[in-house]
Write a protein that holds these residues in place. Structure first.
Motif, PDB file in Angstrom:
ATOM      1  N   GLU A  94     103.614   3.576 -50.445  1.00  0.00           N
ATOM      2  CA  GLU A  94     104.662   4.596 -50.642  1.00  0.00           C
ATOM      3  C   GLU A  94     104.133   5.807 -51.422  1.00  0.00           C
ATOM      4  O   GLU A  94     104.665   6.904 -51.316  1.00  0.00           O
ATOM      5  CB  GLU A  94     105.922   4.031 -51.315  1.00  0.00           C
ATOM      6  N   PRO A 181     105.152   8.550 -61.824  1.00  0.00           N
ATOM      7  CA  PRO A 181     105.312   8.165 -63.231  1.00  0.00           C
ATOM      8  C   PRO A 181     105.850   6.738 -63.346  1.00  0.00           C
ATOM      9  O   PRO A 181     106.228   6.144 -62.342  1.00  0.00           O
ATOM     10  CB  PRO A 181     106.377   9.157 -63.704  1.00  0.00           C
ATOM     11  N   ARG A 190     111.526  -8.201 -61.543  1.00  0.00           N
ATOM     12  CA  ARG A 190     110.191  -8.329 -60.942  1.00  0.00           C
ATOM     13  C   ARG A 190     109.086  -8.286 -61.991  1.00  0.00           C
ATOM     14  O   ARG A 190     107.962  -8.720 -61.756  1.00  0.00           O
ATOM     15  CB  ARG A 190     109.958  -7.213 -59.915  1.00  0.00           C
ATOM     16  N   LEU A 196     105.024  -7.367 -59.893  1.00  0.00           N
ATOM     17  CA  LEU A 196     104.675  -6.410 -60.940  1.00  0.00           C
ATOM     18  C   LEU A 196     104.098  -7.085 -62.179  1.00  0.00           C
ATOM     19  O   LEU A 196     103.634  -6.422 -63.100  1.00  0.00           O
ATOM     20  CB  LEU A 196     105.895  -5.581 -61.363  1.00  0.00           C
TER      21      LEU A 196
HETATM   22  N1  GLN Z   1     106.300   1.420 -56.915  1.00  0.00           N
HETATM   23  C1  GLN Z   1     106.354   0.489 -58.011  1.00  0.00           C
HETATM   24  C2  GLN Z   1     107.473  -0.493 -57.762  1.00  0.00           C
HETATM   25  O1  GLN Z   1     108.622  -0.197 -57.937  1.00  0.00           O
HETATM   26  C3  GLN Z   1     106.543   1.170 -59.337  1.00  0.00           C
HETATM   27  C4  GLN Z   1     105.541   2.204 -59.583  1.00  0.00           C
HETATM   28  C5  GLN Z   1     105.884   3.058 -60.766  1.00  0.00           C
HETATM   29  O2  GLN Z   1     106.617   2.711 -61.678  1.00  0.00           O
HETATM   30  N2  GLN Z   1     105.372   4.217 -60.725  1.00  0.00           N
HETATM   31  O3  GLN Z   1     107.200  -1.551 -57.315  1.00  0.00           O
END
Ligand code: GLN
Length: 285
Positions: A94, A181, A190, A196
């Motif tokens: 993404e 960010p 998560r 994460l």
């Molecule tokens: N794309 C990640 C997620 O939500 C988060 C990345 C971010 O905080 N910049 O899984």
């Protein structure tokens, strides 16, 4: 169990019993330092005990949920092979949307800032696509800055790096500021259970009650670091599109637009700096 791992084929079966086939084969081929074609062509070939141990420990890490990118120490992004370490987020598909949205807004010799660069993915993709642009990459974490520099060096790309918390100490103005960010809510489940869990909190946590605190700080402060008519381009959570558009609006950005990622979810918002410049008498010009 170990007996059956004395051959390449045995290692492959061991891994496949525990993991999806493509992950199993990838981890075995890396653990044995063999091209994946050898896994099938030389099934009967013997494997040294030390290599077998590497397969066992690598598979165990993956079974425990550790991302493949951290196990291998690399991840592909925008057609580049990037080194990644647990000091930074793993670049995600993404975030390629962020690059796609930003690129048409970047003139050949633009001054571009990637705020919170991590392993350097966004800054390096832009540097690759706009070789005459002056790309600066910042991060609050020295290990991430070092990693970004290693990736730039390996790829032969030119990016200036700066250690900075948000815009602190950044004096100059840019034609475009881009950022992925931290935007995950501090209470997101998560963070404990999901994918994460292995990534640095510093790069993920956007604050309590929606994860928008850092985005609010960034959107507010970026206006002073953009030239009039410069663009801000940020990634955010799939459910934060409206809130981020409102933040842009509150801070006087114009031509605010949301963009969806490849999964069809709102993911990126851009806006043009309002260009309000007070003249010496204080009248808006
Ligand atoms: N794309 C990640 C997620 O939500 C988060 C990345 C971010 O905080 N910049 O899984």
């Amino acid at each position: 169990m170990r007996e059956s791992m004395a051959t390449i084929g045995g290692c492959v079966s061991y891994a496949r019993r525990r993991l999806p086939v493509c992950e199993a084969d990838l981890l075995v081929s890396r653990s044995l330092a063999l091209p994946s074609s050898h896994l099938y062509a030389f099934e009967e070939r013997a494997v040294a005990p030390a290599a077998t141990e590497r397969v066992v420990s690598t598979v165990a890490r993956r079974v425990d949920g550790e991302p493949v990118a951290y196990i291998l120490g690399e991840r592909g992004f925008w057609g580049m092979d990037l080194e990644v370490t647990p000091d930074t987020l793993i670049p995600r598909p993404e975030t390629e949307t962020l690059v796609e949205v930003a690129l048409p807004l970047i003139a050949a010799n633009a001054r571009v800032l990637d705020l919170g660069t991590g392993c350097g993915a966004v800054a390096l993709a832009i540097a690759a696509e706009r070789p005459h642009a002056a790309v600066t990459a910042t991060d609050i974490d020295p290990a991430s800055i070092a990693l970004c520099r290693r990736n730039a060096g390996r790829l032969g790309l030119s990016v200036e790096t700066r250690l900075a918390d948000c815009f602190d100490g950044i004096e100059q103005r840019f034609d475009l500021i881009v950022s992925n960010p931290p935007y995950v809510d501090n209470d997101d489940v998560r963070l404990e259970r999901g994918d994460l869990r292995f990534e640095p909190r510093r790069a993920l946590l956007g604050g309590p009650n929606g994860g928008l605190d850092f985005l609010a700080r960034l959107v507010g402060a970026a206006a002073d670091r953009l030239v009039p008519g410069g663009w801000l381009c940020v990634e955010h959570g799939y459910d934060q599109g409206e809130a981020v558009a409102s933040l842009f609006g509150e801070h006087g950005y114009r031509r605010i637009q949301g963009h969806r990622d490849y999964g069809g979810r709102p993911r990126v918002t851009v806006g043009m700096n309002g260009g309000y410049v007070a003249d010496p008498e204080g009248r808006p010009s």
